[in-house]
Design an enzyme around this catalytic site. Sequence first.
Site, PDB file in Angstrom:
ATOM      1  N   GLY D  39     -31.064  17.634 -18.535  1.00 53.55           N
ATOM      2  CA  GLY D  39     -30.464  17.707 -17.215  1.00 53.55           C
ATOM      3  C   GLY D  39     -29.309  18.685 -17.116  1.00 53.55           C
ATOM      4  O   GLY D  39     -28.821  18.949 -16.020  1.00 53.55           O
ATOM      5  N   GLU D  40     -28.838  19.228 -18.243  1.00 51.98           N
ATOM      6  CA  GLU D  40     -27.745  20.194 -18.158  1.00 51.98           C
ATOM      7  C   GLU D  40     -28.252  21.452 -17.461  1.00 51.98           C
ATOM      8  O   GLU D  40     -29.399  21.853 -17.630  1.00 51.98           O
ATOM      9  CB  GLU D  40     -27.204  20.515 -19.556  1.00 51.98           C
ATOM     10  CG  GLU D  40     -26.580  19.283 -20.207  1.00 51.98           C
ATOM     11  CD  GLU D  40     -25.916  19.576 -21.552  1.00 51.98           C
ATOM     12  OE1 GLU D  40     -26.055  20.700 -22.056  1.00 51.98           O
ATOM     13  OE2 GLU D  40     -25.273  18.657 -22.094  1.00 51.98           O
ATOM     14  N   ARG D  97     -13.555  14.448   2.601  1.00 52.89           N
ATOM     15  CA  ARG D  97     -12.900  13.309   3.252  1.00 52.89           C
ATOM     16  C   ARG D  97     -11.895  12.602   2.349  1.00 52.89           C
ATOM     17  O   ARG D  97     -11.078  11.835   2.805  1.00 52.89           O
ATOM     18  CB  ARG D  97     -13.967  12.341   3.766  1.00 52.89           C
ATOM     19  CG  ARG D  97     -14.555  12.846   5.096  1.00 52.89           C
ATOM     20  CD  ARG D  97     -15.796  12.120   5.457  1.00 52.89           C
ATOM     21  NE  ARG D  97     -16.855  12.421   4.481  1.00 52.89           N
ATOM     22  CZ  ARG D  97     -18.082  11.928   4.548  1.00 52.89           C
ATOM     23  NH1 ARG D  97     -18.412  11.127   5.524  1.00 52.89           N
ATOM     24  NH2 ARG D  97     -18.966  12.255   3.634  1.00 52.89           N
ATOM     25  N   ASP D 172     -14.381   9.011  18.164  1.00 48.84           N
ATOM     26  CA  ASP D 172     -13.228   8.224  17.705  1.00 48.84           C
ATOM     27  C   ASP D 172     -11.979   9.038  17.974  1.00 48.84           C
ATOM     28  O   ASP D 172     -12.056  10.190  18.429  1.00 48.84           O
ATOM     29  CB  ASP D 172     -13.335   7.846  16.222  1.00 48.84           C
ATOM     30  CG  ASP D 172     -13.559   9.067  15.352  1.00 48.84           C
ATOM     31  OD1 ASP D 172     -13.050  10.160  15.681  1.00 48.84           O
ATOM     32  OD2 ASP D 172     -14.240   8.948  14.328  1.00 48.84           O
ATOM     33  N   LYS D 195     -12.399   2.333  19.204  1.00 48.49           N
ATOM     34  CA  LYS D 195     -13.018   1.304  18.365  1.00 48.49           C
ATOM     35  C   LYS D 195     -12.088   0.131  18.065  1.00 48.49           C
ATOM     36  O   LYS D 195     -12.419  -0.731  17.260  1.00 48.49           O
ATOM     37  CB  LYS D 195     -13.458   1.926  17.042  1.00 48.49           C
ATOM     38  CG  LYS D 195     -14.468   3.054  17.197  1.00 48.49           C
ATOM     39  CD  LYS D 195     -15.009   3.407  15.827  1.00 48.49           C
ATOM     40  CE  LYS D 195     -15.491   4.849  15.777  1.00 48.49           C
ATOM     41  NZ  LYS D 195     -15.741   5.281  14.414  1.00 48.49           N
ATOM     42  N   ARG D 197     -10.071  -3.313  17.994  1.00 46.97           N
ATOM     43  CA  ARG D 197     -10.522  -4.661  18.312  1.00 46.97           C
ATOM     44  C   ARG D 197      -9.310  -5.564  18.527  1.00 46.97           C
ATOM     45  O   ARG D 197      -8.281  -5.391  17.878  1.00 46.97           O
ATOM     46  CB  ARG D 197     -11.354  -5.226  17.160  1.00 46.97           C
ATOM     47  CG  ARG D 197     -12.831  -4.944  17.342  1.00 46.97           C
ATOM     48  CD  ARG D 197     -13.347  -3.920  16.357  1.00 46.97           C
ATOM     49  NE  ARG D 197     -14.568  -3.299  16.893  1.00 46.97           N
ATOM     50  CZ  ARG D 197     -15.435  -2.664  16.150  1.00 46.97           C
ATOM     51  NH1 ARG D 197     -15.244  -2.527  14.874  1.00 46.97           N
ATOM     52  NH2 ARG D 197     -16.486  -2.130  16.702  1.00 46.97           N
TER      53      ARG D 197
END
Lengths: 316, 316, 316, 316, 316, 316
Positions: D39-40, D97, D172, D195, D197
């Site tokens: 896999g290398e 992110r 958002d 959003k 609550r």
Amino acid sequence: MYEYLTLISGRAHPTLAQEIADYLGIPLGRVALGNFPDGEISFQVNHNIRGRDVFLIQPTGPPVNDNLMELLIMIDACVRASAERITAVIPYFGYARQDRKDAGRVPITSKLVANLIVKAGANRVLTMDLHAAQIQGFFDIPVDHLYAAPILDDYFLSLGMDSDEIVIVSPDEGSIKRALQHVHRLGGRLAIVDKRRSSATETKQANLIGGPLDGKTALIFDDMISTGGSIVGAVQVARRHGARKIYVGATHPVLCGPAPSRLQEAGICEVVVANTLPLRPEQRIPNLRVVSVAPLLGEAIRRIHRNESVSNLFEN
Amino acid sequence: MYEYLTLISGRAHPTLAQEIADYLGIPLGRVALGNFPDGEISFQVNHNIRGRDVFLIQPTGPPVNDNLMELLIMIDACVRASAERITAVIPYFGYARQDRKDAGRVPITSKLVANLIVKAGANRVLTMDLHAAQIQGFFDIPVDHLYAAPILDDYFLSLGMDSDEIVIVSPDEGSIKRALQHVHRLGGRLAIVDKRRSSATETKQANLIGGPLDGKTALIFDDMISTGGSIVGAVQVARRHGARKIYVGATHPVLCGPAPSRLQEAGICEVVVANTLPLRPEQRIPNLRVVSVAPLLGEAIRRIHRNESVSNLFEN
Amino acid sequence: MYEYLTLISGRAHPTLAQEIADYLGIPLGRVALGNFPDGEISFQVNHNIRGRDVFLIQPTGPPVNDNLMELLIMIDACVRASAERITAVIPYFGYARQDRKDAGRVPITSKLVANLIVKAGANRVLTMDLHAAQIQGFFDIPVDHLYAAPILDDYFLSLGMDSDEIVIVSPDEGSIKRALQHVHRLGGRLAIVDKRRSSATETKQANLIGGPLDGKTALIFDDMISTGGSIVGAVQVARRHGARKIYVGATHPVLCGPAPSRLQEAGICEVVVANTLPLRPEQRIPNLRVVSVAPLLGEAIRRIHRNESVSNLFEN
Amino acid sequence: MYEYLTLISGRAHPTLAQEIADYLGIPLGRVALGNFPDGEISFQVNHNIRGRDVFLIQPTGPPVNDNLMELLIMIDACVRASAERITAVIPYFGYARQDRKDAGRVPITSKLVANLIVKAGANRVLTMDLHAAQIQGFFDIPVDHLYAAPILDDYFLSLGMDSDEIVIVSPDEGSIKRALQHVHRLGGRLAIVDKRRSSATETKQANLIGGPLDGKTALIFDDMISTGGSIVGAVQVARRHGARKIYVGATHPVLCGPAPSRLQEAGICEVVVANTLPLRPEQRIPNLRVVSVAPLLGEAIRRIHRNESVSNLFEN
Amino acid sequence: MYEYLTLISGRAHPTLAQEIADYLGIPLGRVALGNFPDGEISFQVNHNIRGRDVFLIQPTGPPVNDNLMELLIMIDACVRASAERITAVIPYFGYARQDRKDAGRVPITSKLVANLIVKAGANRVLTMDLHAAQIQGFFDIPVDHLYAAPILDDYFLSLGMDSDEIVIVSPDEGSIKRALQHVHRLGGRLAIVDKRRSSATETKQANLIGGPLDGKTALIFDDMISTGGSIVGAVQVARRHGARKIYVGATHPVLCGPAPSRLQEAGICEVVVANTLPLRPEQRIPNLRVVSVAPLLGEAIRRIHRNESVSNLFEN
Amino acid sequence: MYEYLTLISGRAHPTLAQEIADYLGIPLGRVALGNFPDGEISFQVNHNIRGRDVFLIQPTGPPVNDNLMELLIMIDACVRASAERITAVIPYFGYARQDRKDAGRVPITSKLVANLIVKAGANRVLTMDLHAAQIQGFFDIPVDHLYAAPILDDYFLSLGMDSDEIVIVSPDEGSIKRALQHVHRLGGRLAIVDKRRSSATETKQANLIGGPLDGKTALIFDDMISTGGSIVGAVQVARRHGARKIYVGATHPVLCGPAPSRLQEAGICEVVVANTLPLRPEQRIPNLRVVSVAPLLGEAIRRIHRNESVSNLFEN
């Protein structure tokens, strides 16, 4: 007390290293240092130094390239052996005079050497009487900079000279600041050898600003004695201006080439130097007096290791 | 010819930048430099500089922190705007006097500043009359170091003085080397103001080594004039030792605090300085003469840009 | 207990530093901070800091360049004085709004500043309410990031407001996330000032999404108040939409230019800010209430020094 | 014209790379990319690239670790093969992110990735629609940051919608700024899915600030579609508030897990995405429309290579 | 005793990590490791690690890119969480075979990986049986390099073989040095499989230097078994030259692709490997014997943590 | 054509540098290289090298420390003189055998040297026949690695030997791979000197795997000849096993200590070496034949300078 302190000596000056170890009351680290048949340096530490506070003692005097590479190799080995902290103890810092570009396309070898020491992995430097104080700024790691001048002066004071008879002679304009510090501690007044010449063709002689010295004892100080040319020139000027007795003091006895014979034949009462460099037999001329900086270095190492203030050792 | 050469001026000395641009025959780069309401510096280059050889002109004189940060911010923007090469042109290099540790626990701000300039992304430095030549070694990027002294001397030569009547006076022992270089170009002989004092309690006066100056014209040189204290002290010594006329020459007119009034009232024929720093109105005293280093800087920029030798511009 | 902990204050905010020292029950380190006549900063630590865990307290508010350079110079001195670890405590992190390229050829000054702090030698950063949380990522050294919002909210809770009468107003869309966190702690509902305009030519007014506020108490929060323009605009919108009482809360009282008079004249019950920045007399308007973050910073320093968890102090 | 320009594609998105090459009218560089049996990754460039301006095209979408390591390995090989300059072209920048510490003891993987790319030897980065603009500051090398939004908007404009019937819906509060830019180009007004609550126990529904949408066409924009949860939630809110037709626009079609089926079944007229990431067959749902950013990337590469301004391509 | 020692396991080999923890008698650190829906790795340490001596256990076997990135991300999080020291424990160091340029324009991935690990923030590395010992030099941080061979040999000695009947077979010329070390510990003599071929067209067979093996027990050693091709080839050669019984020993059981079936069907008495990598069920063939290196790794960690000598663990 | 190409020779091997210059048809750069009286190296380039592509030719053979420091100093000067690119041409790379830690607490001097060369400012390295190919990975700058073996083989082919009578003898197991490459080019078969011994007490003799050599011509190859011990041992084994004629080939003629006399007295037909190192008169024994690598190095320099492919020169 010194459980984690390890002193290791390169081959540049084992006698000084041993003196430092004696001052601290601990043995030198056991290492194997040698050369392969082709001259490459081999090095191994023979005991565990993981987590130790290692001080590598190696002045980089002649042969400067061998001593410097040996220092770098020792640093590399200590890093890879997981030393906690590595301090390069460099009582004499070679290549210091190449500290700026005074011509086009020359190196600043002094900075290069600083970079090499840091790149090899040193965490700190302990050194003495750098040729220019700005070399401290060539490092971004902490540098502790010690001065041998007070030790030289202590010796001169022990000779019982009368401060009235003393004239401190600076061998050139670059050493005036140093000379003034000796005046501060020893008393006496200042004189300066002025090497300027009126023209390139006429025979000229150095002048002495602040003379004459009739009947006085001249003390000539420099940071190092290399070929001795500058110092012996100053000796001649001082004598020509009437000095009765002449002493020379310097931290670093590089004493290369004709220096030993020049100093021996110049009619100097005593040449007082520190033991920042080892002396070969032919350098040990009769009028040479060596004072030891081992206690100063040892005390600095002790304080660095124990996080105590070193700055009062810095007083020059 | 200069398609890829871009000159950008910070706000430290736009007049000098414009003179350099005029020498080169190219316009200054268009930038927007300002301060946000809270004093933070804003900067934008208003035209493409991708692949350009950018020279940022910014002496770091007072207010030193603002000028330095502005330089660093300009460098950052040029790096991110894909300039090919960025040269920080720093005719006056601030914080230069803090170039070594002369006491415990002080910074070496001069090295810090060098590190900041490199970290911001400068590829080269072009500067003049560094307070200590070793500061070149604080950088590992190429530094071109120019000297204003020949320009000052050209001015003095233009006054038609007879070299026999000239005495070059060094205001302290640290400036002797500089003074000797003026002797070399202007002729005359050297005298040194000796500020040493015999004891802390008695009133003392600076001495003049190399005096008297009876009927002579004294030329006092230093690298910069800050508060003027040292220079004006030397002026007084020179006058007391008989100087008939006194001139002062210095590269960097920092002229802070009492300097302008001191220099105006000290009876100096002319204070000759370079335009490495801008002068505020109150600094423009009647006996101040400013010579321009813009042609020298412009020529150096031209040669750097075209890979021609700069070293003959280095002659001091 | 704090044998190796050393707190040192720059000149940016000595009052805050003293409060932190009081919280910890230790004295501030003794230093000499000043300016040379030309404005260059001088610094010296007056006691041994070898092996110490040094915290340098210096918010980089206005004058930002002076405060930042002073911080860098203090770091440099502490590195060279062999401090074991240096934490830059920066309650207000200046230049934070220049954190991305929103136009061509501009700097990312916020990253530049982070680089400078690291290059000078800081090992850690402790800061509060960064303008953008991503600034933490501008550093590769550990950053502890504290929030003043809970302290502001505690003050509002102490006023005994009924959560039914509260509306938390976000002064723009960028502060909605912050506003929601205040809703979480204080209750009430959210409203958002919408500064969008329909076209470039017509006169327009900001809208309020989530209104009306008839009879409610509006609490407007932002991370900092600079010129106050945005906050006072939001105050006007809130009032126009029926708010009965209006409070303002913000961590960093930059309060530059017209901010004090604007805030004083806008009819705000109270402007509640933290003491991350010092206040000049003209900034101390009658309706300004300052809450102290010194205990929070002090506690964070204590825990960092003792390797205890700081993360519960991070709760926002 | 492109003698020294070399385009090399990793295995992440060869189709995009080929489109870019076609735009530029040059062939892709010939390389051998594969995996060893374990896999290398193996890599070799099959022609000389000494002195070339190499652009490596590799979005770091799923499988993100494989694509990222492949990029790093390609960079390493190009450095060692003496490429003149290496630009990492990363149309989708994975791990974006994780750009701040929003909890204790988490990584800032986005900064880590930036560091890895620089350490491997990249000289520049060309990327699109970073999740946070501050990621540009994670690099000290030049970053060119392009926006796909104008291309998405061009497509929507080509549909001949009346700006009166359009409502731009932000899914958002974090996407409001992006939504406003679409309003600027497409017209219409803004609505925001809220959003929040009221409590943790009651069942709640997202609200729509700026509604109702009766009879309008809702255009929902985000920077990327990952699981589609947020987007499909916004679709439901928009429909519940009366939207007649609903379109979705996003730059990066990550489309992982349930995203394709969710998007297919949500009653969306069209999901318009850019080709910054490749699409597997199951991701090619009937209502997906892909617009190409290859011309934009190709033009940026052309200008970077030729040192022409890229900033007008930056307009968002 | 281990107050400041923290062991953290990635997902590469939790069983080995637990065995090491058991050896040390401490629990593994509590962490949350997972993947976001798009495959990006998430990580959080669930307890305070400030000032801790953290060991991250993660062999970088298949899937190599995932395991490597996970290691880098864990390092990043630990740096930012203020760990005192971070040791990457990498029992199997992937990408090790790409350790030099054996063709033009290929990467040296092994060095790249070393650079990435250091850049992420690791302070030390602990690894086993590197494919080439020079990889230690790819790091400038301390590397402790352990050998599994003595553990393998202990197992073979436990089988009670007579050293007269043993022949150690090197499967190729690159493993001769390793084979000789086994001869040193196990006795017996050496044979070498010679894979050279006379020409490209004729059918050829590997030769055995040091044969025949009539009636002997062949022990074939390699550092790793990847596809098993080389090992099984050597098994066939040994059998053809008369070996009665054949054993295989290797440190790293990569066992990719056809390796399990090949090894199961080759008539090998036992394949003895270390547990430096986890085994999937299909890799656990009946004739596979796994010896544990957990005590060796655990003991090394204990000594590193306590600054005790590790070098006698290095004996190969 | 070579307007920007500058060749500079250190003092290690000016003859080779001149040969390279002759191949390229350009003069060597004019430099001043010397030693100060204390042995420190002085260096200056005597003509402009701004923007030049500088190749510094300096094998680091004995005296290795002097030659290495000279190389570093030359690099430093060229960086500061604004060379565009600096390639360290190191035909023999000293300290190469210390390339891994084969014992506790030893340096990896080979990596240290690589770090020093990079730190001094070299941009590239051109070298030959590194003792271990992994040393390429000690650098992150491009390394071009040439092989002298084809040149040695060309010489042997010119002798008109029949490939049937040739046996290539590897002097130890570490040289087998090299020996096989000679087999590939020269034909013949392989034999290996096996230095293993059965026990520590009995007198033993090296064995020859692949013998006997009756009537054959043995060609013994190694990468370097240092003391000659290993080579001369192999010569004796070959003769004892029946070799009729014996030749020796090696790239690097270090030839230290007893090597010249050993090689002269061992009955070797010819010792064929490359001129990667200079030969002192006592090393020029009658049966030594030197083949020149200057054309190979010169051609590589030409191609590097002109960005042409060098990889076909790499064929070994």
